[in-house]
Design a protein around this motif. Sequence first.
Motif, PDB file in Angstrom:
ATOM      1  N   GLN A 156       0.832  -1.204   0.000  1.00  0.00           N
ATOM      2  CA  GLN A 156       0.000   0.000   0.000  1.00  0.00           C
ATOM      3  C   GLN A 156       0.865   1.252   0.000  1.00  0.00           C
ATOM      4  N   ASP A 157       0.239   2.388  -0.307  1.00  0.00           N
ATOM      5  CA  ASP A 157       0.927   3.676  -0.257  1.00  0.00           C
ATOM      6  C   ASP A 157       0.975   4.129   1.193  1.00  0.00           C
ATOM      7  N   GLN A 168      -3.930   8.597  15.365  1.00  0.00           N
ATOM      8  CA  GLN A 168      -5.155   8.414  14.600  1.00  0.00           C
ATOM      9  C   GLN A 168      -5.044   7.260  13.601  1.00  0.00           C
ATOM     10  N   THR A 169      -3.839   6.967  13.159  1.00  0.00           N
ATOM     11  CA  THR A 169      -3.636   5.860  12.223  1.00  0.00           C
ATOM     12  C   THR A 169      -4.101   4.537  12.837  1.00  0.00           C
ATOM     13  N   ASP A 188       0.513   8.655   1.668  1.00  0.00           N
ATOM     14  CA  ASP A 188      -0.696   9.465   1.595  1.00  0.00           C
ATOM     15  C   ASP A 188      -1.893   8.856   2.319  1.00  0.00           C
ATOM     16  N   ASN A 189      -1.916   7.532   2.450  1.00  0.00           N
ATOM     17  CA  ASN A 189      -3.084   6.925   3.087  1.00  0.00           C
ATOM     18  C   ASN A 189      -2.702   5.626   3.792  1.00  0.00           C
ATOM     19  N   PRO A 190      -1.840   5.704   4.811  1.00  0.00           N
ATOM     20  CA  PRO A 190      -1.437   4.467   5.489  1.00  0.00           C
ATOM     21  C   PRO A 190      -2.603   3.852   6.267  1.00  0.00           C
ATOM     22  N   ARG A 191      -2.755   2.552   6.149  1.00  0.00           N
ATOM     23  CA  ARG A 191      -3.824   1.835   6.852  1.00  0.00           C
ATOM     24  C   ARG A 191      -3.200   0.740   7.702  1.00  0.00           C
ATOM     25  N   ARG A 246      -0.593  11.437  15.469  1.00  0.00           N
ATOM     26  CA  ARG A 246      -0.242  10.258  14.691  1.00  0.00           C
ATOM     27  C   ARG A 246      -0.931   8.998  15.202  1.00  0.00           C
TER      28      ARG A 246
END
Length: 501
Positions: A84-85, A326-327, A88-91, A324
């Motif tokens: 994944q990227d 929030q991830t 910009d959008n870590p999950r 951070r």
Amino acid sequence: MNAPLGETYAMSPETTPESSRRMQINTSPNSGEVDLSPLAKHDRDATAFDVVSIADILRNAAVYPPHTIYRDVKIAATGFDPTQDLFDNPRFHFPYQAELATSRPALGAVDEAMLLDTYHRLLCDAAARATASMRSPWLLQSGGKDSTSMAMALAEVRPDTTCLTYLGGKEEDEVASARFVARRLGLRHESLVCHPGRAYDRYLAVLPRIPLLSADFAALSYVDLATEVSQHQGDGLIDALGSDQYFGVPLHRHDRVLAMMARGLRLPQGLFEWGTVSHNFKLCFVLATLQMNEFERYFPGSRFSDAEVDSLFGWNIAECSRQRMQTFHADVTAAASDEAVRRLSLVIGESAHLAKGMNAAHAMSLHLAYPYADPHFRDWIFNDVPSELLIGPDGTNKVLMRKYIARHFDELPYVKTKGCFRFDLRGLARTRYDQVYAFAQQMQTLLPGAPHWLEKHRNRLDNKFFASKFYLLAMILPWLLSRMQSATTPPNAALQEKVAS
């Protein structure tokens, strides 16, 4: 003090890292040996620093993944998909929570002897695979359950292994127990006594080869150990970390009390300067706990408060670090128990716990193996072992591992006292204060409050609470300087040129 991040260290389009320079590295040991060699080509340029990551380390001794000390480098630690990227959008999602194990058998439905035989076979297979590339492996033997269980498997598949135990201080001496285990198994055993000045000198010597910044409280111990192994012609380290994620981490009474006390308050820093308090570790620890949130209190050690971090930087950066979290919000909110939340804290903190080994091994050109992270072994434990043999009804952890050890040994002290590579924090402050203060003076453009903090607390560094914070500065400051210095430009001038607003 209120300057937002983008305005304080603004970067022009010409200096902002292009997407083509972005680098993602898989650092989860579940995928095999980690390769940090791509970082050798990273520019030694202070404009690449992620200053929020520095705040992360000061607050928690670790950078929140997937971030690193560099703005253009992200890591796919455990819980992140490396495809994944991560920019910009870590999950994040961790699949090894107890409630997600739907196939575990009932305790009475399996034969215990067969379970122990399977445990031994799978762990031996994992150890053999992990050390296949090593000519001379060394096991970092803390004296705890994990390293004892690992030593038992290595005695069968890699009897050429040398066990190395670290004596970090008076609080914990498991050398005799570890030596007894190694010798009973027919393994060579060595020990290394912590000398903080020597360990720090070894850290400074390899700084140019340490690819990422971490300040785990065992990082200096690890550099000390890795240097010792290298000097004795060892070419591989075996680390017995990694099993907590799927065995589980039961909370005990003191854990619950600390969690209840963590209220996220902002206390006057003058409280810590009172004569009675300033030299009493327990009082300082309690007051510091009141200032933390419940989740970050699970991270080990005494660290800088949000107010202190803001003071070190000269502006309000601590909140950027706190955001951070929030991830991980979705997984933390969905956690089914306090134990599940604690397990997540270990997974999130893994980037620091494992980085200390990855950094040291890379710097010394050593192979590094985490056999407990082997997917076959991990998945069998998680899916096929009854829950009561992972965490017992009375809160005993790693019941199956304890039973495995009991096949060969009577109960030893390590079963009662947790082992780890501790470090003489107060000794480091006592012997290296002037050196670290000089580093702080050179770093004033980035951390203008560091010299003042050191001056103010110099006479309190006999308290481990303040010595822990000194340790964080001792780790951070010279690493940053090593990435800024050139043959012709003084470090402070270089920093002013490259990152000053």
